[in-house]
Design a protein around this motif. Structure first.
Motif, mmCIF file in Angstrom:
data_model
loop_
_atom_site.group_PDB
_atom_site.id
_atom_site.type_symbol
_atom_site.label_atom_id
_atom_site.label_comp_id
_atom_site.label_asym_id
_atom_site.label_seq_id
_atom_site.Cartn_x
_atom_site.Cartn_y
_atom_site.Cartn_z
ATOM 1 N N UNK A 60 0.833 -1.204 0.000
ATOM 2 C CA UNK A 60 0.000 0.000 0.000
ATOM 3 C C UNK A 60 0.866 1.252 0.000
ATOM 4 N N UNK A 61 1.949 1.232 0.770
ATOM 5 C CA UNK A 61 2.850 2.391 0.801
ATOM 6 C C UNK A 61 3.463 2.623 -0.571
ATOM 7 N N UNK A 62 3.928 1.557 -1.204
ATOM 8 C CA UNK A 62 4.530 1.692 -2.537
ATOM 9 C C UNK A 62 3.518 2.192 -3.553
ATOM 10 N N UNK A 63 2.269 1.705 -3.439
ATOM 11 C CA UNK A 63 1.242 2.114 -4.392
ATOM 12 C C UNK A 63 0.949 3.606 -4.284
ATOM 13 N N UNK A 64 0.850 4.116 -3.060
ATOM 14 C CA UNK A 64 0.590 5.545 -2.883
ATOM 15 C C UNK A 64 1.810 6.390 -3.258
ATOM 16 N N UNK A 65 2.988 5.783 -3.209
ATOM 17 C CA UNK A 65 4.197 6.521 -3.600
ATOM 18 C C UNK A 65 4.326 6.639 -5.114
ATOM 19 N N UNK A 66 3.693 5.742 -5.851
ATOM 20 C CA UNK A 66 3.841 5.725 -7.313
ATOM 21 C C UNK A 66 3.450 7.052 -7.960
ATOM 22 N N UNK A 67 2.253 7.615 -7.686
ATOM 23 C CA UNK A 67 1.920 8.886 -8.344
ATOM 24 C C UNK A 67 2.832 10.033 -7.943
ATOM 25 N N UNK A 68 3.280 10.030 -6.692
ATOM 26 C CA UNK A 68 4.199 11.084 -6.234
ATOM 27 C C UNK A 68 5.512 11.002 -6.999
ATOM 28 N N UNK A 108 12.054 16.123 -15.798
ATOM 29 C CA UNK A 108 12.143 15.979 -17.249
ATOM 30 C C UNK A 108 12.532 14.566 -17.682
ATOM 31 N N UNK A 109 12.166 13.585 -16.873
ATOM 32 C CA UNK A 109 12.316 12.201 -17.307
ATOM 33 C C UNK A 109 11.012 11.788 -17.981
ATOM 34 N N UNK A 110 11.062 10.760 -18.805
ATOM 35 C CA UNK A 110 9.887 10.427 -19.602
ATOM 36 C C UNK A 110 9.128 9.198 -19.117
ATOM 37 N N UNK A 111 9.335 8.768 -17.864
ATOM 38 C CA UNK A 111 8.621 7.609 -17.350
ATOM 39 C C UNK A 111 7.410 7.987 -16.497
ATOM 40 N N UNK A 112 7.391 9.196 -15.988
ATOM 41 C CA UNK A 112 6.316 9.596 -15.090
ATOM 42 C C UNK A 112 4.961 9.673 -15.765
ATOM 43 N N UNK A 113 4.904 10.273 -16.949
ATOM 44 C CA UNK A 113 3.617 10.450 -17.626
ATOM 45 C C UNK A 113 2.957 9.132 -18.016
ATOM 46 N N UNK A 114 3.680 8.181 -18.616
ATOM 47 C CA UNK A 114 3.023 6.901 -18.904
ATOM 48 C C UNK A 114 2.603 6.155 -17.645
ATOM 49 N N UNK A 115 3.324 6.362 -16.548
ATOM 50 C CA UNK A 115 2.924 5.743 -15.289
ATOM 51 C C UNK A 115 1.605 6.327 -14.792
#
Length: 202
Positions: free
Chosen positions: A157-165, A174-181
């Motif tokens: 649960x902690x990791x899941x809530x950390x994902x959007x942050x 300016x990395x390109x992995x955040x938007x597809x995530x």
């Protein structure tokens, strides 16, 4: 599912019943074959890499081929395939094959396009596809207790809530992995597996 049972098999209660991750295996093999071909014939990379100038000139196929080859070469191939094996298998168990394809290639293509127009004009790799799967899985974990009655371990649960942050921070830098995530999280919400029926939950 009890907390103890969820700890042993965190996504088991959310599985669609498809035991063999055939789509994950297929994409893994194709990506591996492309990576080996790239390593064996290095000029191949120049013909398939996401390159903004060439895409603008009409070579739109590079937005697709960029998802199967690796700009980090051997290291990128090994690491990205490992991530694909882990998160691809989990996502296929939870979402099923058709939704997996939408998450993986939808987020991957979105990441390629946003990289082309903004974030990273030259590059290649399937990591943005995998982050889409991660985003989808994060959404499932966040809603698992309320929607499915499954209490997952606290670390999940902690990791899941950390994902959007982390995805927002990734984009800010300016990395390109955040938007597809983030897109994966949104699609994951739309593609959530159905709630179990009373007969199934009993």
């Amino acid at each position: 599912m009890s907390t103890r049972a969820a700890a042993r098999n965190p996504f088991g209660a959310l599985a669609t019943g498809q035991r063999l991750p055939l789509v994950t295996v297929t994409v893994f093999v194709v990506t591996l074959a492309c990576g080996i071909a790239q390593l064996a014939h290095r000029p191949l990379y120049d013909a398939v890499v996401r390159d903004a100038a060439r895409i603008t000139d009409g070579e739109w196929y590079r937005l697709v081929t960029g998802m199967f080859f690796q700009d980090a070469w051997a290291f990128g191939l090994v690491s990205n395939l490992l991530w694909l094996a882990v998160f691809g298998t989990l996502a296929e168990q939870v979402f099923g094959r058709a939704k997996w394809l939408l998450l993986y290639f939808g987020c991957g293509l979105f990441g390629q396009f946003m990289s082309y127009v903004w974030l990273n004009p030259v590059g290649a790799g399937n990591s943005m596809c995998v982050t889409g799967l991660i985003g989808g899985l994060a959404t499932v974990v966040i809603v698992a207790s309320r929607r499915y009655g499954v209490v997952l371990p606290a670390q999940f649960r902690v990791m899941a809530f950390a994902v959007p942050v982390l995805a927002v921070v990734d984009t800010v830098f300016h990395d390109n992995h955040g938007l597809p995530c983030l897109l994966g999280m949104a699609l994951g919400f739309l593609l959530l597996p159905p709630r179990p029926s009373a007969a199934q939950s009993g």
